[in-house]
Write a protein that holds these residues in place. Structure first.
Motif, PDB file in Angstrom:
ATOM      1  N   VAL A 116       0.867  -1.172   0.000  1.00  0.00           N
ATOM      2  CA  VAL A 116       0.000   0.000   0.000  1.00  0.00           C
ATOM      3  C   VAL A 116       0.904   1.221   0.000  1.00  0.00           C
ATOM      4  N   PHE A 117       0.685   2.125  -0.955  1.00  0.00           N
ATOM      5  CA  PHE A 117       1.499   3.329  -1.045  1.00  0.00           C
ATOM      6  C   PHE A 117       0.805   4.474  -0.318  1.00  0.00           C
ATOM      7  N   LYS A 137       0.784  -7.174  11.574  1.00  0.00           N
ATOM      8  CA  LYS A 137       2.071  -6.503  11.716  1.00  0.00           C
ATOM      9  C   LYS A 137       2.509  -5.989  10.351  1.00  0.00           C
ATOM     10  N   ILE A 138       2.985  -4.768  10.309  1.00  0.00           N
ATOM     11  CA  ILE A 138       3.306  -4.097   9.045  1.00  0.00           C
ATOM     12  C   ILE A 138       4.698  -3.490   9.117  1.00  0.00           C
ATOM     13  N   ILE A 139       5.378  -3.518   7.981  1.00  0.00           N
ATOM     14  CA  ILE A 139       6.636  -2.770   7.819  1.00  0.00           C
ATOM     15  C   ILE A 139       6.358  -1.572   6.918  1.00  0.00           C
ATOM     16  N   VAL A 140       6.811  -0.394   7.351  1.00  0.00           N
ATOM     17  CA  VAL A 140       6.632   0.835   6.586  1.00  0.00           C
ATOM     18  C   VAL A 140       8.002   1.442   6.331  1.00  0.00           C
ATOM     19  N   ALA A 177       3.816   0.604   2.610  1.00  0.00           N
ATOM     20  CA  ALA A 177       3.487  -0.287   3.722  1.00  0.00           C
ATOM     21  C   ALA A 177       3.310  -1.702   3.184  1.00  0.00           C
ATOM     22  N   GLN A 178       3.915  -2.658   3.850  1.00  0.00           N
ATOM     23  CA  GLN A 178       3.838  -4.063   3.437  1.00  0.00           C
ATOM     24  C   GLN A 178       3.640  -4.937   4.665  1.00  0.00           C
ATOM     25  N   PRO A 179       2.959  -6.063   4.527  1.00  0.00           N
ATOM     26  CA  PRO A 179       2.798  -6.955   5.672  1.00  0.00           C
ATOM     27  C   PRO A 179       4.138  -7.524   6.115  1.00  0.00           C
ATOM     28  N   PHE A 180       4.307  -7.672   7.405  1.00  0.00           N
ATOM     29  CA  PHE A 180       5.498  -8.339   7.921  1.00  0.00           C
ATOM     30  C   PHE A 180       5.292  -9.838   7.723  1.00  0.00           C
ATOM     31  N   LEU A 181       6.098 -10.427   6.869  1.00  0.00           N
ATOM     32  CA  LEU A 181       5.966 -11.849   6.574  1.00  0.00           C
ATOM     33  C   LEU A 181       6.835 -12.659   7.513  1.00  0.00           C
ATOM     34  N   LYS A 182       6.245 -13.681   8.107  1.00  0.00           N
ATOM     35  CA  LYS A 182       7.015 -14.520   9.036  1.00  0.00           C
ATOM     36  C   LYS A 182       8.195 -15.173   8.344  1.00  0.00           C
TER      37      LYS A 182
END
Length: 294
Positions: A116-117, A137-140, A177-182
């Motif tokens: 997501v931008f 959980k998200i990484i930005v 923004a991207q999902p935090f992938l396990k």
């Protein structure tokens, strides 16, 4: 033996580099000269440099470009105006400097991490991002960034979430923004290509309790051999978006055995040459081929 061409290898100040990057730059410079070219390390910001005196300029480690983007873009346009050849090509570098390029890659049918931008001068209710990305959980990170600068993790349900400085930072620049992938705990993969051909790969594993995979943050690096299907998918991506690149690094994580793209690195990637004996030969062969067809 190639003609004695003058090459400017664009490098960061060695004092500002960590050992792996410093050693890679030094060995590449030595390899270029040993191959028969006249190569020297140059800072892209050098006001005294006569860029027109070089037959070729190669980007290697301009690690500060994202902090001086407008100045860097002006320099790129100057090279074009002088008709100085840059590798990777100027148009490709301008495209790759902003992570909005991931939209184009996804639209072309390649598998990227859902994104997501968050555009500059907008305001975002951060709690809604978890629904949009289907994660807790998200990484930005900034759309123009390097070295994990202004990179954050956001956690669903955090009572301090709406006090996060991200909306303040959006006044300055756009973010992704991207999902935090396990799967990141198993490591981030980097597949290195020279002249469009796969050379070697490594996996970077973050230290316990961290998600950053840069060596300066304690990550460990391991040479690996990807499955043929992973190499095939990465090769298709390189041929579609970096066909004229001297070097390309495809970064991602394996999700159910398939590479989910995080970034396509075409400007200043560490090439992890220490993990492949033939890496410098692969690089130089690709460069020689590029010169022949130019």
């Amino acid at each position: 033996m190639p003609d004695n061409k003058r090459i400017a290898l664009i490098c960061e100040d060695p004092a500002n580099l960590f050992d792996m990057a410093r050693n890679e730059d030094r060995k590449l410079l030595e390899s270029l000269n040993a191959r028969g070219w006249t190569a020297e390390a140059k800072d892209w910001k050098d006001p005294q440099a006569d860029w027109s005196s070089y037959d070729l300029v190669i980007l290697k480690s301009p690690y500060d470009y994202h902090n001086r983007l407008e100045e860097f873009q002006t320099w790129l346009h100057k090279l074009s105006a002088l008709e100085v050849r840059l590798l990777n090509p100027v148009k490709m570098v301008l495209w790759n400097a902003d992570k909005h390029y991931l939209k184009e890659i996804e639209e072309a049918g390649f598998y990227i991490i859902p994104s997501v931008f968050l555009e500059k001068d907008t305001t975002t209710h951060l709690s809604t991002l978890f629904t949009r990305l289907g994660t807790d959980k998200i990484i930005v990170k900034p759309c123009v960034s390097g070295g994990s600068k202004n990179t954050f993790t956001l956690v669903k349900g955090d009572p301090e979430l709406e006090k996060h400085p991200l909306n303040e930072l959006l006044r300055q620049e756009a973010f992704i923004a991207q999902p935090f992938l396990k799967e990141i705990h198993a490591g981030e993969w980097s597949l290195v290509f020279f002249g469009g051909r796969f050379s070697h790969a490594i996996v970077k594993k973050p230290k316990e309790g961290d998600f950053r995979v840069q060596p300066q943050y304690g990550a460990t690096i391991h040479g690996v051999q990807p499955d043929a299907a992973v190499i095939k998918d990465a090769t298709a991506l390189v041929r579609r978006f970096a066909a004229d690149a001297l070097y390309t690094r495809v970064d991602g994580v394996l999700v159910d055995g398939k590479l989910a793209l995080m970034e396509l690195e075409l400007i200043e990637p560490l090439l992890y040459t220490a993990f492949e004996e033939r890496s410098f030969e692969n690089y130089l062969e690709a460069l020689e081929e590029t010169m022949i067809v130019s």
